[in-house]
Design a protein around this motif. Structure first.
Motif, short mmCIF file in Angstrom:
data_model
loop_
_atom_site.label_atom_id
_atom_site.label_comp_id
_atom_site.label_asym_id
_atom_site.label_seq_id
_atom_site.Cartn_x
_atom_site.Cartn_y
_atom_site.Cartn_z
N MET C 1 0.77 -1.25 0.04
CA MET C 1 -0.01 0.01 0.05
C MET C 1 1.00 1.46 0.13
O MET C 1 1.38 1.74 1.12
N SER C 2 0.95 1.82 -1.19
CA SER C 2 1.99 3.11 -1.16
C SER C 2 1.93 3.54 -2.45
O SER C 2 1.32 3.13 -3.60
N GLU C 4 3.87 6.14 -5.49
CA GLU C 4 5.05 6.55 -5.92
C GLU C 4 5.30 7.91 -5.21
O GLU C 4 4.41 8.77 -5.25
N ARG C 346 4.57 8.38 1.77
CA ARG C 346 3.93 7.28 0.90
C ARG C 346 2.63 6.93 1.65
O ARG C 346 1.60 6.84 0.93
N THR C 350 -1.04 8.16 0.24
CA THR C 350 -1.82 7.14 -0.23
C THR C 350 -3.41 7.41 0.55
O THR C 350 -4.12 7.22 -0.31
#
Lengths: 384, 384, 384
Positions: C1-2, C4, C346, C350
C-alpha cells in the motif's frame, strides 16, 4: 495493496454498493443528543477522559467521520469538528439517525442489547428508523446478572438462569459472551460440574451479584449457551481497556472449539484485531468457527483496507462475516458499512486487477461475506 | 503494496521466471486419482470433513488452482471446480503430475517422507517424473516410531534410535522435527539425561509405542538430530488442527537456538505463518537460524504477496529460503513455485519501482532466496 | 500500500522534507573510524560475529545505506559495499558524521547515553556536529550500576540511587528503562517494599554489582523513575539477542500502565516491532501511553512503509512519535529520518490519493508525529 476505487471493476463496485449487508453484531444507535465531550468519548474504546491536549477527532475514526459522514449531514467533506458537531446538534438525534442509518444500506441488523442498552435504540427502534428487520442477540452475562439482581439462591441459580435464558431468547437470533472481558479466554474449556456452579454462584451472590467475572460461572454460561443452541458470538481482541488483549487471543479458545464441535453450534469470533490471522487459521481448521473484523474497520479508518485484506488469507470464504460493532453514534453504524464496502472493493479489486481472481469470483465473495454467510448461519431467510 | 506484473523490470521478471528453485521442504505428489471429496480434503489443512454448505474451492487456494492450474491442464482460467476435476480425472494422475510438476520449474526437491509417505511418490518417484534431483529429508519422530514398531526395550531405545537414524539418513540432506505438533515448542531446551530418556521410553513403549508425544523423547530426538549434524527443519506456525498455534511460535525456540549454536547445525524454521516477522527477528539475531514462508504461500493465494513481503523485513537475505510444503495433489507443488515467483516479482519489483533497490539487487536476492541459500546450507552443489 | 513519491501531494512532500524532526530516542554517533567488520556488526542487532558466508550489506538496512547514504558521501546510489566503505574511510569519521547528521534535518536530539556511551558522541558532541539542541535521556539501570560500582551497602542503595538519579537528571529530558532486556516485561507491576529492595540489593551487591537483572531492583528503578517525574521510555520488542521477544510484548505492561496513571508521567514505548498494533491499542486505551516504531524503520528499509502504516491504525495521532534509535554509525541517524519521511509521505500520500484524508490533514499529522507530540511531551519549546 490497494487500487483506486475508480479502477475497481464496475460490476464489483455496483454489487458492493448495492448489497444489503447483514450487520451480524451491532448495538443500537444513540437515542439522545450528545455534547462534544460525550461524542468524543464514544468514538474511542478508551474509557478514560480525553486529555485536554488532544481530540479524538485526530484519529483514523475521527478523520473518517469528517470525510464520510459530513456529506450525509449536508456538509463538505473534511470540515472542522466544530462545524460537524454544530450541524449534528442543529439536526437533532432523530434526523441524524435517520440520515446516517438510512444511508448505510444495511439490510438486516442483529442487535446485541447487553451493554448499556437502555441508552440506545433497541431492535424495534432500529427497525423503525431504518425500515429493515432488526433481531436481537442476547448477552449471556447480562441475563445472569439480571437473574442475580432479581434475587436468587445459589442452589437455584443454574435452573433460574436456564429459564431466564430461554425466556429472553425466544425470538433471539444469537447469543454473545464477553468472557474475554470478564476472566480472559484462558479458562478451562470443560463445563463445570453442578456443584462447582452452585459454589461459585454462592460466592457471587453473597457479594451482592453485580458484574459476573468468576471463571466457573462464565464457563457455565457458555455451556448453557451452547445447549440453548443459537449461534454464539465471542468478543475477541480489540476493545476497551477492560480487556487484557493478551488474554483475548482467539487461539486460547482452541480447547473450547474442539469440545463444542459436537453441539453443532456456530462459534463467531468478533473483531479479532490484531489477531485476524489467528482467527483465519481457526476458521480454516474448524468447521464450527467463523469470524469478522468488525470494530477494527471503524477504528482503522483509511487503514481498514489492510485489516480486511488480512482477513482474506487462510479462511475459506464461507467463514467470514460483516459486522460494524457500532455502539451509540449512528456515525459508527454508517461508517462500518461504508468502510467495509470500500475496503472490499479495493482488496477484491486488487485481486482482479492483478489477474488472480475473476470479476465474477470477486462479486460472489463480496455477497457471501457481506450477507449470505450470515443469512445461512443465523437462518435469516433469503433477504430482499 | 504491489505492482502489476507487467511493470516488473524485465530482467527481474526473467530471472524469476527461469530460476530453477530449490524446494527445500516438500512431500511427494499423490500417486493415485482423487475423488472430489478427497481432493477438497487435501487443499485445506483442516482434518475435519468439509461441511455440505461450503466447498474448499471457495478459498484463496481453491481460486489459485482454478486460476493457475486450469491452463496447465488445458482449460480456461477460472473454470468451474466441476470442470476442473473432470478434466483432472480424464487426464489421470500420471499425466496431471507430469504436467503440473514439469511446469513448476523446480530444480531440486528435498522430500520429507515422514507423513503418510506410502500414499505419495517418494524422492525417486519425484525425480523420475520431473527429471531433476530429489533428495530426502528424514522426520525424526517417524524414525523413532519405526524403532518402537520393530520392537525395542526401554534401555536400548536410545542406542537403537541412534543406529536407525544413522541408517535412515545415509544419503539424506536434512532432518525434520514436528515437535510443534507433538508437545508444543515450549519444551525444556536442554538435552534430557540418559536415565530420563530410558524412563520416558519405558512409559511410551509400555503403551505400545505409536504416536510419540512425550516431551522428554521429543527433546532426545532433537538432540540426537543435532548430533547427527544434518540441517534440521522445524515445523513452525500454521498447520492442521493438531497444532496449538500459540505453542508453535518460533520465539519459543530461543533457548534451543542458543544451546544448539555450538553444534554449527543450521536450524530451518518452516512455514512460520503468522509468525513470519518473529522468524525474521530470530534469523537476524542468530547466525544458525533460517526460515521460509512455505505452505502459507499456497494457502494465502492472491495474498501471498503480503506474506512474502513481511518475510523480507529484518532478516538478512542469506537467511531466507523457498519451500512449497506441498503434500499430495501436484497442484500444490506447482502453485508453491508459481505463487512464490509472482510474489517475489511484485514485492521486489515494488522496491525497484519505488527507487529503493536497484534491479541488480533485486535479481540477486531472488536467486539467493529461491536457490542459492538452500544450495549452500544443504550442500547441493552449483545446480544447473 | 503505497504511492510513488512523485504522486505525493506537493504540500505534504514539502512539509515532510523540511520538517525539523525531534528524534526523541537516539544514541550518539560513533566518534572513531570503523573497520568493515566493526561496521557490519553495527548495522545488525545481532551480537554474534557475521558468518563468512554472508554480509550484513545483504539486508534491507544494508541496501538502504548503499541507496541513500552513498550519495551523501558523493557516490552513486547502489555502489558496492567495498566502494562505500573505502569512501567512508577516506573521508574520516568527522566528515562522515558532519555530512550524514547534517543532511538528516533533525531539529532536536534526545540522546540516551546509557549503552556504551563512552564510544559515542555525547549530547554536547551531537549538538556541536549538527548545530541543533541535543538533550539527554538517562538510563535508569546505568545509574544504578554506577551507584553499585562506586561502592554502596544494601541498606543505603535506595537512598543512594535516588540521590544519583536526581543528580544525573538535573538537565535531562527523560528516563529510559531496559527492563525488557533485564528481566522481561512480565514482572509484578507493584512497587516493591523497601525491605524487599534492601534484600535484593544485598544479593546483587554481594555478587559484585554489575549487570542489574533482579526484577525487584528493576521494579524499584521504574517506580523511582516514575517518582522523578520525567517522561519514561521503555525498550519494547525488536532488539539484540539479549531480548526474549515474547517477554518484550508491550501488552505485558498493562498492569504498570494502569498503576502509573495517577503519576501523570508519559510512558513512551520504543520500537515495538513486531508489536506495533499492540502498542497502538495501548495508546488508544490509555492517555499516558505513547509509542514509536524507531529502530524497525532502519532495519526494515524498503519495507518501513508497511511498518509505519501499521503504526497509523488505532492510536490517536497525538500518541505517536518519531525516533531513529540510531547507535553508532551516522548512517543510522541519517536513514532513520530519511526513511521515516519517505514512509510517511507514501502512507499519508496514499490516504490522500484514495480520497480518505485531505492534504491538510496529512500535513498536520506529519508535523504532530515528527515533532509536535515530542515537543509537548518533553517540554522542548516551539522549535525553530
Amino acid at each position: 495493496m490497494s487500487v483506486e476505487l475508480d479502477l475497481v471493476p464496475a460490476g464489483l463496485a455496483r454489487v458492493l454498493e448495492e448489497l444489503p449487508l447483514v450487520d451480524h453484531h451491532v448495538h443500537g444507535a444513540c437515542a439522545h443528543d450528545l455534547s462534544r465531550t460525550a461524542f468524543e468519548e464514544m468514538i474511542t474504546e478508551s474509557d478514560r477522559p480525553v486529555p485536554d491536549w488532544m481530540t479524538q477527532f485526530d484519529s483514523q475514526l475521527g478523520f473518517a467521520i469528517l470525510r464520510h459522514c459530513a456529506p450525509v449531514l449536508g456538509l463538505e467533506p473534511f470540515c472542522a469538528p466544530e462545524e460537524y458537531l454544530a450541524r449534528r446538534a442543529r439536526l437533532g438525534v432523530d434526523e441524524v439517525n435517520r440520515l446516517l442509518l438510512g444511508a448505510s444500506g444495511v439490510g438486516h441488523f442483529l442487535v446485541e442489547t447487553g451493554y448499556r442498552g437502555e441508552e440506545l435504540l433497541g431492535p424495534s427502534g432500529m427497525a423503525e428508523v431504518t425500515g429493515v428487520p432488526a433481531d436481537e442477540v442476547v448477552r449471556l452475562e447480562s441475563v445472569a446478572e439480571q437473574v442475580a439482581a432479581a434475587g436468587c439462591g445459589a442452589g437455584s441459580f443454574a435452573a433460574r438462569f436456564a429459564e431466564a435464558l430461554w425466556e429472553r431468547t425466544r425470538t433471539a437470533r444469537g447469543l454473545k459472551t464477553v468472557a474475554a472481558y470478564r476472566c480472559g479466554l484462558d479458562f478451562d474449556p470443560a463445563p463445570p460440574a453442578p456443584a462447582e456452579v452452585t459454589e461459585a454462584a454462592g460466592r457471587w451472590l453473597a457479594g451482592g451479584g453485580g458484574r459476573l467475572t468468576d471463571p466457573v460461572l462464565v464457563r457455565h454460561l457458555l455451556w448453557a449457551g451452547l445447549e440453548r443452541g443459537l449461534p454464539l458470538q465471542f468478543h475477541i481482541g480489540f476493545g476497551d481497556p477492560d480487556v487484557d488483549l493478551r488474554r483475548a487471543d482467539p487461539l486460547l479458545l482452541r480447547g473450547l472449539i474442539e469440545r463444542a464441535a459436537p453441539t453443532g453450534v456456530p462459534l463467531l469470533l468478533l473483531h479479532c484485531y490484531p489477531y485476524q490471522r489467528q482467527a483465519g487459521f481457526l476458521a480454516q481448521a474448524y468447521p464450527n468457527v467463523f469470524f469478522d473484523v468488525g470494530l477494527a474497520i471503524n477504528h482503522t479508518g483509511a487503514r481498514s483496507t489492510a485489516v480486511v485484506a488480512e482477513s482474506l488469507e487462510v479462511a475459506p470464504f464461507a467463514k467470514l462475516l460483516y459486522s460494524s460493532d457500532a455502539w451509540g453514534p449512528a456515525e459508527l453504524h454508517h461508517l462500518g458499512a461504508l468502510l467495509w464496502r470500500r475496503a472490499m472493493a479495493r482488496v477484491l479489486g486488487t485481486f482482479v486487477a492483478e489477474g488472480e481472481w475473476s470479476p465474477a469470483q470477486a462479486e460472489r465473495v463480496a455477497v457471501m461475506v457481506g450477507a449470505e454467510n450470515a443469512r445461512r448461519i443465523y437462518k435469516l431467510g433469503a433477504g430482499r
